[in-house]
Design an enzyme around this catalytic site. Structure first.
Site, mmCIF file in Angstrom:
data_model
loop_
_atom_site.group_PDB
_atom_site.id
_atom_site.type_symbol
_atom_site.label_atom_id
_atom_site.label_comp_id
_atom_site.label_asym_id
_atom_site.label_seq_id
_atom_site.Cartn_x
_atom_site.Cartn_y
_atom_site.Cartn_z
ATOM 1 N N GLU A 26 -5.551 -12.258 8.092
ATOM 2 C CA GLU A 26 -5.265 -12.294 6.661
ATOM 3 C C GLU A 26 -4.131 -13.259 6.340
ATOM 4 O OE1 GLU A 26 -4.766 -8.098 5.712
ATOM 5 O OE2 GLU A 26 -6.927 -7.894 5.474
ATOM 6 N N LYS B 284 1.158 -8.654 14.022
ATOM 7 C CA LYS B 284 -0.119 -8.940 13.363
ATOM 8 C C LYS B 284 -0.261 -10.455 13.405
ATOM 9 C CE LYS B 284 -2.298 -8.704 8.739
ATOM 10 N NZ LYS B 284 -2.309 -8.025 7.424
ATOM 11 N N ARG C 291 0.830 -1.216 0.000
ATOM 12 C CA ARG C 291 0.000 0.000 0.000
ATOM 13 C C ARG C 291 0.866 1.269 0.000
ATOM 14 N NH1 ARG C 291 -3.744 -3.140 -1.825
ATOM 15 N NH2 ARG C 291 -4.329 -4.764 -0.373
ATOM 16 N N ASP D 292 -11.734 -1.188 7.735
ATOM 17 C CA ASP D 292 -10.364 -1.046 7.249
ATOM 18 C C ASP D 292 -10.134 0.301 6.565
ATOM 19 O OD1 ASP D 292 -7.794 -1.657 6.644
ATOM 20 O OD2 ASP D 292 -8.234 -3.130 5.099
ATOM 21 N N GLU E 119 -4.642 4.367 1.209
ATOM 22 C CA GLU E 119 -5.033 3.123 0.523
ATOM 23 C C GLU E 119 -6.428 3.221 -0.095
ATOM 24 O OE1 GLU E 119 -4.811 -0.326 3.028
ATOM 25 O OE2 GLU E 119 -5.691 -1.641 1.524
ATOM 26 N N ARG F 290 -1.866 -6.074 17.300
ATOM 27 C CA ARG F 290 -2.945 -5.485 16.490
ATOM 28 C C ARG F 290 -4.279 -6.218 16.685
ATOM 29 N NH1 ARG F 290 -2.184 -5.158 10.827
ATOM 30 N NH2 ARG F 290 -2.802 -3.000 10.601
HETATM 31 C C1 GCV Z 1 -0.550 -4.932 5.791
HETATM 32 C C2 GCV Z 1 -5.625 -4.141 4.723
HETATM 33 C C3 GCV Z 1 -4.621 -3.918 3.633
HETATM 34 C C4 GCV Z 1 -3.464 -4.895 3.754
HETATM 35 C C5 GCV Z 1 -2.832 -4.696 5.154
HETATM 36 C C6 GCV Z 1 -3.924 -4.970 6.184
HETATM 37 C C7 GCV Z 1 -3.444 -4.753 7.613
HETATM 38 O O1 GCV Z 1 -6.270 -5.365 4.547
HETATM 39 O O2 GCV Z 1 -5.254 -4.005 2.382
HETATM 40 O O3 GCV Z 1 -2.544 -4.598 2.742
HETATM 41 O O4 GCV Z 1 -1.742 -5.541 5.346
HETATM 42 O O5 GCV Z 1 -4.991 -4.082 5.967
HETATM 43 O O6 GCV Z 1 -3.755 -3.716 8.158
HETATM 44 O O7 GCV Z 1 -2.789 -5.618 8.154
#
Ligand code: GCV
Length: 695
Positions: free
Chosen positions: A291, A287, A166, A370, A398, A324
């Site tokens: 994801e 994190k 991003r 987000d 973003e 996080r």
């Molecule tokens: C770093 C969103 C973004 C991801 C990012 C994620 C996060 O999903 O699109 O690129 O990953 O947030 O905050 O961990």
């Protein structure tokens, strides 16, 4: 290296204060260490005043400098202090960084109990001179500056191959080809961010993969130690993002179970090594379970188990773990109307409120989704009462224009900080009237005052890269500058911050300043108008997140739906829907739960409504959509026209850069306007009452 912009540290000649005698003799007073930070403070003052006023000040020190590390509050003082294994507190950090500026005996006096405070005081004076304020008047009465937040952090999503997740401003200036880059630009970066009040930086992406997993090994220690020293010299703590599954990925083990003794032993040994080799390191950002990243859920453990395991070990080194809260199920079926990504943060973290150890800070995104252009505030703020908390915002644009579209985010951050959580209310207020303990805004919570937290603060996912102007669009520099200034002083107004940014970076000409402020200040509202209406969000092109795609995410797995059909749109998050609205304290819960009480700008975030529903504005939902999109585009055109009036009045390079971005912004705005209006016109079958052209 080509000549990159010095931004607000350019220090061009200024007209005012040339005759100011007080600036010729500056006194640093207080109980601070005579260390690298102080040396840098002296250098910066000399450089700045020489550039702007043509003279170097005589600097003298009064008071009892060189206090011990303990008295200086752990590791915020000299680099030597960083080796001490003392866990500090947010309050200590804030006390130490407080400074006062006055004119005493005809001299400027900067007083603080840390060299970092003195450095901030130097930047305060340089800012006053840079903005051509009358210094003599400005500090005639002593002014005290106390940071609003203990931790004021920038999070880089830079990858070691040089790409930036991003990132919209070129490539990383920290890494290339899996190596760490250290050069003059690194130092200038530290100066730039210190000058606006930043005191912490995470230098690698939270998605820790490949080479980045090896940051905590011999392969990178030397360079990281060097980087840490550079930042420490400007009062900035170094942090690393950590791969939660390091035991597996680099340790050769088969588990990352936080309760496993073998795992703990591995981390104990690893942290001993890491903190020895990188003495300035102040902690880690993690994190986990998000994801695709590994985490404690794999082993049936809680987020608190994971965070506490690392924190207990890091504590011996006075370090903290920032964990996080971006944990959600990213594999949803679009037909599933019960699972709600918005609920996930609260559902995953609230039940363990009070379980997180005192050197854990939960880092919470401003909204439950987000970083959309409009979201409600995460209900974790005001929900968590016994946990250290940090707000995470994103200045990397973003979803807000990717530094092509002008979108000055400080007004949005002000709204977030000013949101009343009614946290003293704790849902026991059955009358639903709500009470206010005077310390219930997000700003109060993250300052640490509301719950007397051990640690707290604010972080922004940063917007920098190796573009010569650092932020892609020159005007996006206002978000970097502004975030730092606001993090240091949450009382500052968006207008004041924009004013300072323009005067220090672009021009001190009042007409130019006014014109650029007229562009920056409404830009977020305009971006919101031509993109997603009424809080719905997410109608962006998948993966890239730039440009319109109304159904781009509608049938995907990410839990980000608008649920439009021929009758209406919006997500039912009330007690009859996903129940998300009830995660708030009263009276917010009742306000969001009812379409009549819900503020217009969020009504489709909380409610599925017919197109004919009448908003507080008196317009129907569908007419609002049409009007907002036409107006948003027209207003963007006006912004671009305003910018064109600056030709010849600002530096050519700045002019051309922003001009080129505006061309792309207008194309983008038109596309959004056309696609959104056409989509809803076709699906609803309702005409625009103003009869404008809809394709
Ligand atoms: C770093 C969103 C973004 C991801 C990012 C994620 C996060 O999903 O699109 O690129 O990953 O947030 O905050 O961990």
């Amino acid at each position: 290296m080509k000549n990159y912009a010095k931004l607000w540290l350019k220090y061009p000649a200024k007209k005012n204060n040339r005759e100011c005698e007080a600036l010729k003799k500056v006194v640093f007073s207080g109980s601070f260490s005579e260390d690298k930070i102080l040396e840098n403070a002296k250098k910066e003052l000399a450089l700045g005043l020489k550039g702007m006023l043509g003279f170097e000040p005589q600097i003298s020190i009064s008071g009892n400098a060189s206090v011990t590390c303990e008295a200086a509050g752990d590791r915020s003082g000299s680099p030597d202090c960083f080796n001490k294994k003392v866990l500090t507190s947010g309050k200590t950090i804030v006390d130490q960084e407080t400074y006062a500026v006055s004119i005493k005996n005809g001299n400027i006096n900067i007083a603080s109990d840390s060299s970092t405070g003195i450095l901030h005081g130097v930047f305060e004076i340089l800012r006053a001179v840079g903005c051509e304020k009358d210094v003599q008047k400005e500090y005639a009465a002593e002014k005290t500056f106390r940071p609003s937040n203990p931790l004021r952090m920038l999070d880089h999503w830079d990858n070691m191959d040089g790409s930036i997740e991003r990132g919209y401003s070129g490539r990383s200036f920290f890494y290339d080809n899996d190596e760490i880059i250290i050069n003059e630009r690194t130092v200038d970066y530290a100066r730039l961010i210190a000058s606006v009040g930043i005191n912490a930086v995470v230098i690698n992406n939270v998605n820790v993969k490949q080479a980045a997993s090896y940051m905590i090994t011999d392969r990178y220690f030397e360079k990281l130690a060097e980087l840490g020293e550079i930042f420490a010299g400007y009062g900035i703590g170094l942090y690393l993002s950590l791969n939660y599954a390091s035991t597996i990925e680099i340790g050769g083990m088969d588990s990352a179970d936080p309760l496993d003794e073998g795992v703990k032993a591995w981390w104990r040994e690893k942290m001993a090594e890491v903190f020895k080799k990188i003495p300035t390191l102040k902690g880690f950002l993690v994190k986990a379970d998000s994801e695709g990243r590994p985490g404690p859920f794999t082993y049936g453990r809680t987020q608190a188990d994971g965070a506490n395991m690392l924190a207990d070990i890091a504590k011996d080194y006075g370090a903290i773990i920032i964990w996080r809260c971006f944990v959600y199920n990213c594999r949803q079926d679009w037909r599933d109307k019960k699972t709600d990504r918005a609920r996930a943060g609260y559902d995953n973290f609230k039940p363990m409120d009070g379980d997180y150890h005192d050197n854990v800070i939960l880092q919470i995104k401003n909204g439950p989704m987000d970083f959309q252009i409009r979201e409600p505030i995460s209900p974790l703020f005001g929900g968590l009462k016994k946990t250290n908390q940090m707000l995470e915002v994103q200045i990397a644009q973003e979803y807000t224009g990717q530094q092509i579209d002008v979108c000055y985010l400080i007004p949005m951050f002000k709204e977030i900080l000013g949101f009343k959580t009614y946290c003293s209310n704790a849902k026991q207020d059955t009358a639903g009237t709500g009470s206010d303990n005077g310390l219930d805004t997000v700003a109060d919570i993250i300052s640490g005052k509301t719950f007397n937290s051990r640690y707290s603060g604010i972080a922004a996912v940063t917007n920098t890269g190796n573009d010569l102007n650092w932020t892609g669009n020159y005007l996006a520099g206002a978000n970097l500058f502004g975030f730092g200034r606001l993090a240091f002083n949450t009382e500052l107004e968006s207008d004041e911050i924009a004013d300072e940014f323009i005067r220090m970076t672009i021009s001190n000409d009042n007409d130019v300043v006014d014109t650029i402020k007229e562009i920056l200040l409404p830009s977020r509202a305009i971006y919101e108008k031509y993109t997603c209406p009424l809080g719905i969000g997410w109608m962006v092109k998948p993966a890239t997140h730039y440009g319109c795609s109304v159904d781009g995410y509608e049938y995907d797995r990410w839990g980000t739906y608008h649920r439009a059909d021929h009758l209406g749109l919006g997500v039912d998050r009330t007690d009859k829907g996903t129940g998300y609205a009830l995660q708030y304290n009263e009276p917010n819960a009742s306000m969001y739960n009812s379409p009549e009480n819900c503020p217009d700008e969020l009504v489709l975030f909380f409610h599925h409504l017919p197109y004919t529903h009448v908003l507080h504005s008196g317009k129907t939902v569908i007419q609002h959509i049409y009007d907002a999109h036409f107006e948003g585009y027209d207003e963007a055109v006006k912004l671009a026209e305003k910018w064109e009036t600056l030709k010849g009045k600002v530096d050519d390079e700045i002019f051309e850069n922003v001009s080129e971005r505006f061309k792309r912004q207008l194309y983008n705005a038109k596309e959004w306007c056309d696609q959104v209006n056409t989509y809803f016109h076709r699906i609803s079958g309702i005409e625009d009452e103003k009869g404008r052209k809809i394709w």
